[in-house]
Design a protein around this motif. Structure first.
Motif, PDB file in Angstrom:
ATOM      1  N   LEU A 156      -5.632  -7.961   5.467  1.00 44.33           N
ATOM      2  CA  LEU A 156      -4.214  -7.623   5.431  1.00 44.33           C
ATOM      3  C   LEU A 156      -3.757  -7.383   6.864  1.00 44.33           C
ATOM      4  O   LEU A 156      -4.198  -6.416   7.497  1.00 44.33           O
ATOM      5  N   PRO A 157      -2.912  -8.253   7.406  1.00 39.71           N
ATOM      6  CA  PRO A 157      -2.422  -8.038   8.773  1.00 39.71           C
ATOM      7  C   PRO A 157      -1.523  -6.799   8.825  1.00 39.71           C
ATOM      8  O   PRO A 157      -1.105  -6.269   7.790  1.00 39.71           O
ATOM      9  N   LYS A 158      -1.248  -6.353  10.025  1.00 38.10           N
ATOM     10  CA  LYS A 158      -0.400  -5.178  10.223  1.00 38.10           C
ATOM     11  C   LYS A 158       0.905  -5.343   9.452  1.00 38.10           C
ATOM     12  O   LYS A 158       1.668  -6.278   9.690  1.00 38.10           O
ATOM     13  N   SER A 159       1.143  -4.422   8.517  1.00 36.05           N
ATOM     14  CA  SER A 159       2.268  -4.565   7.589  1.00 36.05           C
ATOM     15  C   SER A 159       3.018  -3.243   7.470  1.00 36.05           C
ATOM     16  O   SER A 159       2.438  -2.165   7.632  1.00 36.05           O
ATOM     17  N   PRO A 160       4.322  -3.306   7.169  1.00 37.53           N
ATOM     18  CA  PRO A 160       5.112  -2.069   7.069  1.00 37.53           C
ATOM     19  C   PRO A 160       4.763  -1.268   5.821  1.00 37.53           C
ATOM     20  O   PRO A 160       4.409  -1.826   4.777  1.00 37.53           O
ATOM     21  N   LEU A 161       4.873   0.054   5.946  1.00 35.73           N
ATOM     22  CA  LEU A 161       4.659   0.959   4.820  1.00 35.73           C
ATOM     23  C   LEU A 161       5.928   1.752   4.552  1.00 35.73           C
ATOM     24  O   LEU A 161       6.667   2.090   5.478  1.00 35.73           O
ATOM     25  N   LYS A 162       6.169   2.059   3.293  1.00 30.16           N
ATOM     26  CA  LYS A 162       7.217   3.010   2.932  1.00 30.16           C
ATOM     27  C   LYS A 162       6.548   4.347   2.617  1.00 30.16           C
ATOM     28  O   LYS A 162       5.379   4.396   2.217  1.00 30.16           O
ATOM     29  N   GLY A 163       7.278   5.416   2.811  1.00 34.02           N
ATOM     30  CA  GLY A 163       6.734   6.730   2.541  1.00 34.02           C
ATOM     31  C   GLY A 163       6.867   7.122   1.083  1.00 34.02           C
ATOM     32  O   GLY A 163       7.692   6.570   0.344  1.00 34.02           O
ATOM     33  N   ASP A 164       6.010   8.059   0.656  1.00 33.87           N
ATOM     34  CA  ASP A 164       6.064   8.630  -0.690  1.00 33.87           C
ATOM     35  C   ASP A 164       6.104   7.558  -1.772  1.00 33.87           C
ATOM     36  O   ASP A 164       6.923   7.597  -2.687  1.00 33.87           O
ATOM     37  N   GLY A 165       5.211   6.569  -1.667  1.00 32.52           N
ATOM     38  CA  GLY A 165       5.191   5.521  -2.685  1.00 32.52           C
ATOM     39  C   GLY A 165       4.034   4.572  -2.494  1.00 32.52           C
ATOM     40  O   GLY A 165       3.306   4.629  -1.502  1.00 32.52           O
ATOM     41  N   ARG A 166       3.876   3.676  -3.459  1.00 34.39           N
ATOM     42  CA  ARG A 166       2.808   2.688  -3.418  1.00 34.39           C
ATOM     43  C   ARG A 166       3.248   1.489  -2.586  1.00 34.39           C
ATOM     44  O   ARG A 166       4.404   1.059  -2.656  1.00 34.39           O
ATOM     45  N   ASN A 167       2.327   0.975  -1.806  1.00 32.69           N
ATOM     46  CA  ASN A 167       2.554  -0.218  -0.999  1.00 32.69           C
ATOM     47  C   ASN A 167       1.506  -1.248  -1.412  1.00 32.69           C
ATOM     48  O   ASN A 167       0.339  -1.134  -1.035  1.00 32.69           O
ATOM     49  N   LEU A 168       1.915  -2.216  -2.230  1.00 31.54           N
ATOM     50  CA  LEU A 168       0.981  -3.189  -2.796  1.00 31.54           C
ATOM     51  C   LEU A 168       1.066  -4.506  -2.040  1.00 31.54           C
ATOM     52  O   LEU A 168       2.156  -5.062  -1.866  1.00 31.54           O
TER      53      LEU A 168
ATOM     54  N   GLY B 118     -17.370  -6.666  -4.080  1.00 30.93           N
ATOM     55  CA  GLY B 118     -16.777  -7.779  -4.812  1.00 30.93           C
ATOM     56  C   GLY B 118     -15.717  -8.504  -4.024  1.00 30.93           C
ATOM     57  O   GLY B 118     -15.627  -8.392  -2.797  1.00 30.93           O
ATOM     58  N   ILE B 119     -14.891  -9.252  -4.752  1.00 29.23           N
ATOM     59  CA  ILE B 119     -13.836 -10.083  -4.180  1.00 29.23           C
ATOM     60  C   ILE B 119     -12.515  -9.326  -4.313  1.00 29.23           C
ATOM     61  O   ILE B 119     -12.091  -8.986  -5.420  1.00 29.23           O
ATOM     62  N   VAL B 120     -11.869  -9.073  -3.194  1.00 28.27           N
ATOM     63  CA  VAL B 120     -10.642  -8.282  -3.182  1.00 28.27           C
ATOM     64  C   VAL B 120      -9.438  -9.187  -3.480  1.00 28.27           C
ATOM     65  O   VAL B 120      -9.250 -10.224  -2.832  1.00 28.27           O
ATOM     66  N   HIS B 121      -8.638  -8.779  -4.448  1.00 27.81           N
ATOM     67  CA  HIS B 121      -7.428  -9.529  -4.790  1.00 27.81           C
ATOM     68  C   HIS B 121      -6.164  -8.863  -4.256  1.00 27.81           C
ATOM     69  O   HIS B 121      -5.121  -9.512  -4.152  1.00 27.81           O
ATOM     70  N   GLY B 122      -6.251  -7.575  -3.954  1.00 26.57           N
ATOM     71  CA  GLY B 122      -5.084  -6.885  -3.431  1.00 26.57           C
ATOM     72  C   GLY B 122      -5.402  -5.446  -3.100  1.00 26.57           C
ATOM     73  O   GLY B 122      -6.396  -4.892  -3.586  1.00 26.57           O
ATOM     74  N   VAL B 123      -4.576  -4.842  -2.257  1.00 25.88           N
ATOM     75  CA  VAL B 123      -4.755  -3.433  -1.893  1.00 25.88           C
ATOM     76  C   VAL B 123      -3.468  -2.669  -2.185  1.00 25.88           C
ATOM     77  O   VAL B 123      -2.361  -3.218  -2.124  1.00 25.88           O
ATOM     78  N   ASP B 124      -3.653  -1.401  -2.509  1.00 27.71           N
ATOM     79  CA  ASP B 124      -2.544  -0.486  -2.763  1.00 27.71           C
ATOM     80  C   ASP B 124      -2.706   0.686  -1.804  1.00 27.71           C
ATOM     81  O   ASP B 124      -3.623   1.500  -1.951  1.00 27.71           O
ATOM     82  N   ILE B 125      -1.839   0.762  -0.807  1.00 28.04           N
ATOM     83  CA  ILE B 125      -1.859   1.855   0.165  1.00 28.04           C
ATOM     84  C   ILE B 125      -0.791   2.846  -0.287  1.00 28.04           C
ATOM     85  O   ILE B 125       0.405   2.643  -0.067  1.00 28.04           O
ATOM     86  N   ASP B 126      -1.238   3.911  -0.934  1.00 24.67           N
ATOM     87  CA  ASP B 126      -0.339   4.853  -1.595  1.00 24.67           C
ATOM     88  C   ASP B 126      -0.051   6.034  -0.668  1.00 24.67           C
ATOM     89  O   ASP B 126      -0.965   6.787  -0.300  1.00 24.67           O
ATOM     90  N   THR B 127       1.213   6.201  -0.292  1.00 25.91           N
ATOM     91  CA  THR B 127       1.608   7.301   0.595  1.00 25.91           C
ATOM     92  C   THR B 127       2.282   8.440  -0.177  1.00 25.91           C
ATOM     93  O   THR B 127       3.099   9.176   0.381  1.00 25.91           O
ATOM     94  N   ALA B 128       1.935   8.603  -1.447  1.00 25.47           N
ATOM     95  CA  ALA B 128       2.578   9.613  -2.293  1.00 25.47           C
ATOM     96  C   ALA B 128       2.642  10.978  -1.604  1.00 25.47           C
ATOM     97  O   ALA B 128       1.632  11.479  -1.106  1.00 25.47           O
TER      98      ALA B 128
END
Length: 323
Positions: free
Chosen positions: A121-133, A76-86
């Motif tokens: 999604l271009p190279k983007s910063p992530l935070k640890g132990d949490g969702r990155n939307l 389908g058509i992607v509207h957003g991603v959630d990279i979860d580092t929980a």
């Protein structure tokens, strides 16, 4: 609209899976697409170290980065991603990017490696132990995504939220047009205190009461309802109203009403009695093609699954696919 409220196209619940990961030394990449919320048991070790509910690669000692390729269970058509580092704290990747591609059939790792990937999604910063939307602006249809982490580390889940766009050539003439895996979605409801009505449209049988729609107890003379936009305009034939697992809290009765292109209402199912913890199938009144269906339950309660079997408008499906 909050893109995280849209279906997770990569979810194992839709049949999503990891096609290839370049490294999964500490924890398998298959965890990325599990529908369940990540868990953690501290000080739980196996022969490779702390056990994580996620994907974790080894510490890189050479140039490059790690990646995992995911086949979307529902293209389908992607509207957003959630990279979860929980639960990944000292071992999460500091950056990530996501690429996507549309390919026919069931390509393997070699074919995917040579595909023309698009960066969503271009190279983007992530935070640890949490969702990155991160929102995604590209509105093309995709079948696979590639998660790149820089340089290494652990990610618990990858959620790929968007609109389902099925290939009509792969659908039978009559199918469940209320299925989320084909693009149906809930557009409104009266109450979702205990459970989101979108769960009623998910594949498979409900696992428990928490895997369905449940309202709070009504203390007035009204009733609860949910409005579903079908995967495509359709002439409906049968409805499955499944109250499995709902025993002391099943609705007493239900009705179904269809709405056509111009918003006119058509009775599909007159008021019928429902039994607790029971899958019900009802033939529907023959009416013109409808685009939305409203389920009314009386007075309140829980429903595990809603299925609406009908003949869909193939031209509508082909138009969504852009063919």
């Amino acid at each position: 609209m909050d893109f995280s409220a849209l279906p997770d196209l990569a979810s194992r619940a839709f049949g999503g899976g990891v096609v290839h990961a370049n490294d999964e030394f500490f924890a398998a990449a298959d965890h990325l697409v599990l529908p369940e919320t990540p868990g953690h048991a501290p000080k739980t070790f196996d022969h490779k170290g702390q056990v994580y509910d996620g994907w974790e690669s080894r510490r890189r000692r050479s140039p490059g980065h790690d990646f995992a390729i995911i086949r979307l269970g529902a293209p389908g058509i992607v509207h957003g991603v959630d990279i979860d580092t929980a639960f990944f704290t000292g071992n999460f990747p500091p950056h990530a990017s996501v690429e996507a591609v549309e390919l026919p059939g069931y390509p393997g790792p070699d074919e995917l490696a040579g595909a023309d990937w698009v960066e969503i999604l271009p190279k983007s910063p992530l935070k640890g132990d949490g969702r990155n939307l991160y929102p995604v602006e590209d509105r093309r249809r995709f079948t696979h995504v590639r998660l790149n982490i820089f340089p290494d580390g652990g990610v618990a889940r990858l959620r790929v939220h968007g609109e389902v766009v099925p290939d009509p050539a792969l659908l039978p003439k009559v199918f469940d047009v209320a299925a989320a895996e084909y693009g149906a979605t809930v557009v409104d409801c009266s109450n979702m205190f205990y459970g989101n009505p979108q769960r009623m449209l998910m594949p498979g049988l409900a696992r428990n009461m928490g895997d369905g729609w449940e309202t709070s107890r009504r203390r007035d003379d009204g009733n609860d309802w949910v409005l579903v936009r079908l995967a495509a305009p359709a002439v409906l034939r049968f409805a499955d109203l499944d109250t499995s697992h709902f025993k002391g809290n099943a609705p007493g009765w239900a009705t179904l009403t269809g709405f056509d292109h111009e918003g006119f209402a058509h009775e599909l199912l007159p008021r019928v009695a429902l039994r607790p913890d029971t899958p019900h199938r009802f033939p529907l009144v023959k009416v013109p093609e409808v685009t939305q269906v409203r389920l009314d339950i009386f007075p309140d309660g829980g429903m595990a699954r809603l299925r609406l079997l009908g003949r869909a408008d193939r031209d509508h499906l082909r138009a969504r696919l852009g063919r």
